[in-house]
Design a protein around this motif. Structure first.
Motif, PDB file in Angstrom:
ATOM      1  N   PRO A 120       3.288 -32.236  -0.372  1.00  0.00           N
ATOM      2  CA  PRO A 120       3.970 -31.244   0.452  1.00  0.00           C
ATOM      3  C   PRO A 120       3.169 -29.950   0.454  1.00  0.00           C
ATOM      4  O   PRO A 120       2.592 -29.590  -0.572  1.00  0.00           O
ATOM      5  CB  PRO A 120       5.310 -31.056  -0.247  1.00  0.00           C
ATOM      6  CG  PRO A 120       5.059 -31.441  -1.655  1.00  0.00           C
ATOM      7  CD  PRO A 120       3.995 -32.490  -1.639  1.00  0.00           C
ATOM      8  N   VAL A 121       3.112 -29.291   1.589  1.00  0.00           N
ATOM      9  CA  VAL A 121       2.350 -28.034   1.662  1.00  0.00           C
ATOM     10  C   VAL A 121       3.189 -26.941   2.313  1.00  0.00           C
ATOM     11  O   VAL A 121       4.063 -27.218   3.126  1.00  0.00           O
ATOM     12  CB  VAL A 121       1.038 -28.207   2.468  1.00  0.00           C
ATOM     13  CG1 VAL A 121       0.047 -29.070   1.706  1.00  0.00           C
ATOM     14  CG2 VAL A 121       1.301 -28.785   3.857  1.00  0.00           C
ATOM     15  N   SER A 151       6.035 -43.018  -0.511  1.00  0.00           N
ATOM     16  CA  SER A 151       7.074 -41.994  -0.367  1.00  0.00           C
ATOM     17  C   SER A 151       7.567 -41.481  -1.719  1.00  0.00           C
ATOM     18  O   SER A 151       7.931 -40.322  -1.850  1.00  0.00           O
ATOM     19  CB  SER A 151       8.228 -42.488   0.505  1.00  0.00           C
ATOM     20  OG  SER A 151       8.886 -43.534  -0.137  1.00  0.00           O
ATOM     21  N   ASN A 152       7.505 -42.337  -2.730  1.00  0.00           N
ATOM     22  CA  ASN A 152       7.870 -41.871  -4.066  1.00  0.00           C
ATOM     23  C   ASN A 152       6.924 -40.770  -4.549  1.00  0.00           C
ATOM     24  O   ASN A 152       7.360 -39.772  -5.137  1.00  0.00           O
ATOM     25  CB  ASN A 152       7.859 -43.035  -5.064  1.00  0.00           C
ATOM     26  CG  ASN A 152       8.155 -42.560  -6.478  1.00  0.00           C
ATOM     27  OD1 ASN A 152       9.149 -41.880  -6.715  1.00  0.00           O
ATOM     28  ND2 ASN A 152       7.276 -42.890  -7.409  1.00  0.00           N
ATOM     29  N   LEU A 153       5.629 -40.953  -4.270  1.00  0.00           N
ATOM     30  CA  LEU A 153       4.657 -39.924  -4.683  1.00  0.00           C
ATOM     31  C   LEU A 153       4.951 -38.615  -3.982  1.00  0.00           C
ATOM     32  O   LEU A 153       4.888 -37.540  -4.574  1.00  0.00           O
ATOM     33  CB  LEU A 153       3.226 -40.390  -4.371  1.00  0.00           C
ATOM     34  CG  LEU A 153       2.683 -41.497  -5.266  1.00  0.00           C
ATOM     35  CD1 LEU A 153       1.315 -41.949  -4.786  1.00  0.00           C
ATOM     36  CD2 LEU A 153       2.614 -41.043  -6.712  1.00  0.00           C
ATOM     37  N   TYR A 154       5.282 -38.715  -2.707  1.00  0.00           N
ATOM     38  CA  TYR A 154       5.593 -37.494  -1.964  1.00  0.00           C
ATOM     39  C   TYR A 154       6.836 -36.814  -2.544  1.00  0.00           C
ATOM     40  O   TYR A 154       6.845 -35.615  -2.786  1.00  0.00           O
ATOM     41  CB  TYR A 154       5.798 -37.802  -0.478  1.00  0.00           C
ATOM     42  CG  TYR A 154       6.175 -36.562   0.301  1.00  0.00           C
ATOM     43  CD1 TYR A 154       5.209 -35.632   0.664  1.00  0.00           C
ATOM     44  CD2 TYR A 154       7.505 -36.305   0.641  1.00  0.00           C
ATOM     45  CE1 TYR A 154       5.545 -34.475   1.338  1.00  0.00           C
ATOM     46  CE2 TYR A 154       7.860 -35.143   1.310  1.00  0.00           C
ATOM     47  CZ  TYR A 154       6.879 -34.235   1.661  1.00  0.00           C
ATOM     48  OH  TYR A 154       7.224 -33.081   2.318  1.00  0.00           O
ATOM     49  N   LYS A 190       8.111 -37.059  -5.475  1.00  0.00           N
ATOM     50  CA  LYS A 190       7.839 -36.534  -6.806  1.00  0.00           C
ATOM     51  C   LYS A 190       7.124 -35.182  -6.706  1.00  0.00           C
ATOM     52  O   LYS A 190       7.469 -34.219  -7.400  1.00  0.00           O
ATOM     53  CB  LYS A 190       6.944 -37.533  -7.553  1.00  0.00           C
ATOM     54  CG  LYS A 190       7.292 -37.705  -9.004  1.00  0.00           C
ATOM     55  CD  LYS A 190       6.591 -38.920  -9.568  1.00  0.00           C
ATOM     56  CE  LYS A 190       5.686 -38.551 -10.716  1.00  0.00           C
ATOM     57  NZ  LYS A 190       4.914 -39.716 -11.196  1.00  0.00           N
ATOM     58  N   ALA A 191       6.131 -35.135  -5.820  1.00  0.00           N
ATOM     59  CA  ALA A 191       5.378 -33.891  -5.647  1.00  0.00           C
ATOM     60  C   ALA A 191       6.279 -32.805  -5.070  1.00  0.00           C
ATOM     61  O   ALA A 191       6.188 -31.637  -5.439  1.00  0.00           O
ATOM     62  CB  ALA A 191       4.175 -34.124  -4.741  1.00  0.00           C
ATOM     63  N   LEU A 192       7.176 -33.222  -4.178  1.00  0.00           N
ATOM     64  CA  LEU A 192       8.084 -32.258  -3.557  1.00  0.00           C
ATOM     65  C   LEU A 192       9.051 -31.688  -4.585  1.00  0.00           C
ATOM     66  O   LEU A 192       9.264 -30.475  -4.650  1.00  0.00           O
ATOM     67  CB  LEU A 192       8.857 -32.925  -2.416  1.00  0.00           C
ATOM     68  CG  LEU A 192       9.806 -32.018  -1.624  1.00  0.00           C
ATOM     69  CD1 LEU A 192       9.030 -30.898  -0.937  1.00  0.00           C
ATOM     70  CD2 LEU A 192      10.588 -32.826  -0.586  1.00  0.00           C
ATOM     71  N   GLU A 196       9.564 -27.886  -5.869  1.00  0.00           N
ATOM     72  CA  GLU A 196      10.850 -27.185  -5.850  1.00  0.00           C
ATOM     73  C   GLU A 196      11.187 -26.609  -7.228  1.00  0.00           C
ATOM     74  O   GLU A 196      11.643 -25.480  -7.346  1.00  0.00           O
ATOM     75  CB  GLU A 196      11.955 -28.123  -5.353  1.00  0.00           C
ATOM     76  CG  GLU A 196      11.929 -28.231  -3.832  1.00  0.00           C
ATOM     77  CD  GLU A 196      12.709 -29.434  -3.300  1.00  0.00           C
ATOM     78  OE1 GLU A 196      13.291 -30.190  -4.114  1.00  0.00           O
ATOM     79  OE2 GLU A 196      12.719 -29.611  -2.062  1.00  0.00           O
ATOM     80  N   GLN A 197      10.913 -27.419  -8.258  1.00  0.00           N
ATOM     81  CA  GLN A 197      11.198 -26.939  -9.611  1.00  0.00           C
ATOM     82  C   GLN A 197      10.292 -25.789 -10.021  1.00  0.00           C
ATOM     83  O   GLN A 197      10.570 -25.062 -10.962  1.00  0.00           O
ATOM     84  CB  GLN A 197      11.032 -28.074 -10.623  1.00  0.00           C
ATOM     85  CG  GLN A 197      12.194 -29.050 -10.616  1.00  0.00           C
ATOM     86  CD  GLN A 197      11.802 -30.386 -11.205  1.00  0.00           C
ATOM     87  OE1 GLN A 197      10.838 -30.471 -11.978  1.00  0.00           O
ATOM     88  NE2 GLN A 197      12.522 -31.436 -10.848  1.00  0.00           N
ATOM     89  N   ASN A 198       9.173 -25.672  -9.343  1.00  0.00           N
ATOM     90  CA  ASN A 198       8.216 -24.638  -9.710  1.00  0.00           C
ATOM     91  C   ASN A 198       8.081 -23.556  -8.648  1.00  0.00           C
ATOM     92  O   ASN A 198       7.036 -22.935  -8.522  1.00  0.00           O
ATOM     93  CB  ASN A 198       6.861 -25.272 -10.017  1.00  0.00           C
ATOM     94  CG  ASN A 198       6.894 -26.029 -11.329  1.00  0.00           C
ATOM     95  OD1 ASN A 198       6.779 -25.453 -12.391  1.00  0.00           O
ATOM     96  ND2 ASN A 198       7.128 -27.332 -11.230  1.00  0.00           N
ATOM     97  N   THR A 199       9.154 -23.377  -7.910  1.00  0.00           N
ATOM     98  CA  THR A 199       9.194 -22.297  -6.937  1.00  0.00           C
ATOM     99  C   THR A 199      10.336 -21.381  -7.343  1.00  0.00           C
ATOM    100  O   THR A 199      11.449 -21.844  -7.559  1.00  0.00           O
ATOM    101  CB  THR A 199       9.453 -22.863  -5.522  1.00  0.00           C
ATOM    102  OG1 THR A 199       8.343 -23.688  -5.155  1.00  0.00           O
ATOM    103  CG2 THR A 199       9.589 -21.735  -4.504  1.00  0.00           C
ATOM    104  N   THR A 200      10.021 -20.084  -7.497  1.00  0.00           N
ATOM    105  CA  THR A 200      11.068 -19.167  -7.953  1.00  0.00           C
ATOM    106  C   THR A 200      11.068 -17.893  -7.129  1.00  0.00           C
ATOM    107  O   THR A 200      10.039 -17.503  -6.582  1.00  0.00           O
ATOM    108  CB  THR A 200      10.839 -18.768  -9.426  1.00  0.00           C
ATOM    109  OG1 THR A 200       9.447 -18.535  -9.626  1.00  0.00           O
ATOM    110  CG2 THR A 200      11.305 -19.842 -10.371  1.00  0.00           C
TER     111      THR A 200
END
Length: 490
Positions: free
Chosen positions: A204-205, A403-406, A408-410, A414-418
């Motif tokens: 995801p970008v 799609s699992n890789l996507y 997971k990356a997504l 999300e967990q690392n966006t604050t």
RNA sequence: CGGGGUGUAGCGCAGCCUGGUAGCGUACUUGCAUGGGGUGCAAGGGGUCGUGGGUUCAAAUCCCGCCACCCCGACCA
């Protein structure tokens, strides 16, 4: 080959380097800062090229090729462009060598070039000098051209794929009759890059625009896609520039419109490089090695036979070939590894390290039961599958892995966006977990640079889908109308 | 360019302090056994010790110069 592999936690940067080398993707060459891309790495790059090239052609672009060398004088024509690249140019000054009296090969000082040639760091100048002759009328527009090439930027510190003195890339250079059309083109290609990242790299970008500070030398607006790596650092994965009429003016490229009036042409340029290999590697791989999304994996499936005797192997060869054919009929890239020189366990570890998405193991027990053992690389899960209709099940599984890789990356992103609102929070976040940090900024260059000096964090982009929100700059407290995305970056 | 570090077999390293004919692991070759997660045993081949000079009867080892690479900064897709 890959035992004693560094973990991400021990040393992320060493993990990355070891991974690139031990997975046979690339290695440092005898030339400072320049890498050798090995067959396995290059075949992944070829997959990327093929997918991107199709997307470019589907959006109306054609490929062409321009010279590696650019006359020095071309660079002085666009002021901010030369400023941006001057400090990292390789320059050709002579065209001949000779044997010195002591037998050594030396540069022949008599063969000095009248005008030095720059090894292209990017091709805007040579291309726009060429376009002058190609464009006369509005009927010649738009001109939609892409080039696959190597470029050289003499970087001080290099890292395999992420920053090398020479790298491979594509650069699109388009010419348009109107400003609006050029802006649309720049945005369209940004979307092509984002689609590619999401659908092929499974990454995801964030789509956004750069601040003035981070803008491409010579651009009016730089659009970018920014990805988040597992260590919490951002990676610029691609850029698309609206160049306005800067290069048209510098190289005198005008066209006559329907109304008979002459006007300067509007331009864009856009590029992605072998740096995408770095993004791919860092985004998904783990402490057991590379993890490749099926769409870009040179081998999507590997079949490993398990046997003791030649008779068993003969039977397995037969069954495996049958499976291989049925998979290939669905355009799945399969390798059957029946080398007798390596043991199954060794092969398992090897293919795992190289990121092959699906492994099928088949042995005498499976022959009796009509089964195979299927292991997926992303989750390391192993399951016994009935051989009936295996090809379709594998095809489905490959889709799931992609799609699992996507996903997971997504969810990692999300967990690392604050969101942070104060300077202390900001510093804690940047120096702690990192990630994408949304914060208010007063919009000035000075503040941006001050923040960079204090924290090494830069503004990665102002997201395109940003919502307006009143707030106060985290550093100066001055008013701000929107949050921008900060991160430490590669 | 500033600070730190490293150059010894394909790769990873020990040996250097205290000079005395180059060693370990792995990889490689051969043989036998082994084979559902990096197999074991045995034998074998492979090194201008980064480079140039100096000290010495003798230098991988001590001294001086040079080169290359890596890490940390400034620069960057």
């Amino acid at each position: 080959m890959s035992k004693d592999f560094t973990t991400r936690e021990e040393n992320y940067s060493k993990w990355y380097n070891d991974l690139v080398i031990k997975a046979d993707l690339a290695e440092n060459s005898a030339v400072r800062g320049c890498m050798v891309i090995k067959p396995y790495g290059y075949s992944i790059w070829e997959k990327m090229q093929a997918a991107l090239d199709k997307m470019f052609k589907d959006t109306g672009h054609e490929n062409a090729y321009f010279p590696l060398f650019i006359p020095k004088s071309f660079f002085s024509k666009e002021a901010s462009h030369v400023e941006g690249f001057a400090k990292e140019c390789a320059v050709v000054t002579h065209y001949r060598l000779k044997t010195a009296p002591d037998g050594k090969i030396v540069v022949d000082e008599d063969a000095k070039l009248e005008e030095e040639l720059i090894v292209r760091p990017t091709s805007e100048t040579i291309i726009w000098d060429t376009y002058r002759n190609w464009i006369q009328s509005y009927r010649d527009l738009p001109l939609l051209i892409n080039q696959w090439a190597n470029v050289v930027r003499w970087e001080m510190r290099t890292r395999l794929f992420l920053r090398t003195a020479e790298f491979l890339w594509q650069e699109g250079h388009t010419a348009h009759a109107t400003k609006q059309e050029a802006i649309e083109e720049a945005e369209k290609m940004l979307n092509v890059y984002a689609d590619f990242a999401e659908n092929f790299l499974a990454l995801p970008v964030l789509k956004g625009v750069k601040t003035e500070n981070e803008r491409f030398a010579g651009a009016i607006e730089t659009y970018c896609i920014e990805a988040l790596m597992q260590d919490g650092k951002a990676l610029q994965a691609g850029t698309s520039h609206f160049l306005g009429q800067n290069f048209a003016k510098a190289f005198d490229v005008k066209f006559t419109g329907k109304d008979g009036k002459q006007e300067y042409v509007w331009a864009t340029s856009w590029g992605v490089s072998t740096r995408l290999m770095g993004a791919l590697i860092m985004a998904h791989s783990d402490d057991n090695g590379l993890v490749l999304p099926p769409k870009l994996a040179p081998n999507q499936v590997v079949i490993v036979p398990i046997y003791k005797t030649d008779e068993e192997l003969a039977k397995l060869n037969e069954k495996a070939s049958e499976i291989k054919k049925s998979l290939e009929a669905l355009n799945i890239r399969v390798k059957y590894d029946n080398r007798d020189t390596y043991k199954p366990g060794w092969k398992f570890a090897e293919y795992e390290f190289k990121g092959v998405p699906v492994r099928i193991a088949i042995g005498p027990r499976d022959l009796e039961n009509g089964t195979v053992e299927v292991a997926r690389r992303d989750t390391k899960e192993k399951k016994s599958y009935q051989q009936v209709d295996l090809a379709h099940k594998i095809e489905h599984l490959l889709g799931q892995i992609q799609s699992n890789l996507y996903q997971k990356a997504l969810s990692f992103r999300e967990q690392n966006t604050t969101n942070v609102d104060t300077w202390d929070e900001f510093v804690n976040q940047i120096e702690g977990k990192g990630g994408f940090v949304y914060a208010h900024w007063d919009g000035t260059k000075e503040t941006e640079e001050l923040i960079k000096d204090k924290t090494k964090a830069t503004i990665r982009c102002i997201p395109l889908d940003n919502k307006k929100e009143d707030g106060k700059c985290i550093l100066t407290g001055k008013p701000s109308t929107q949050r921008v995305v900060f991160a430490r970056a590669y």
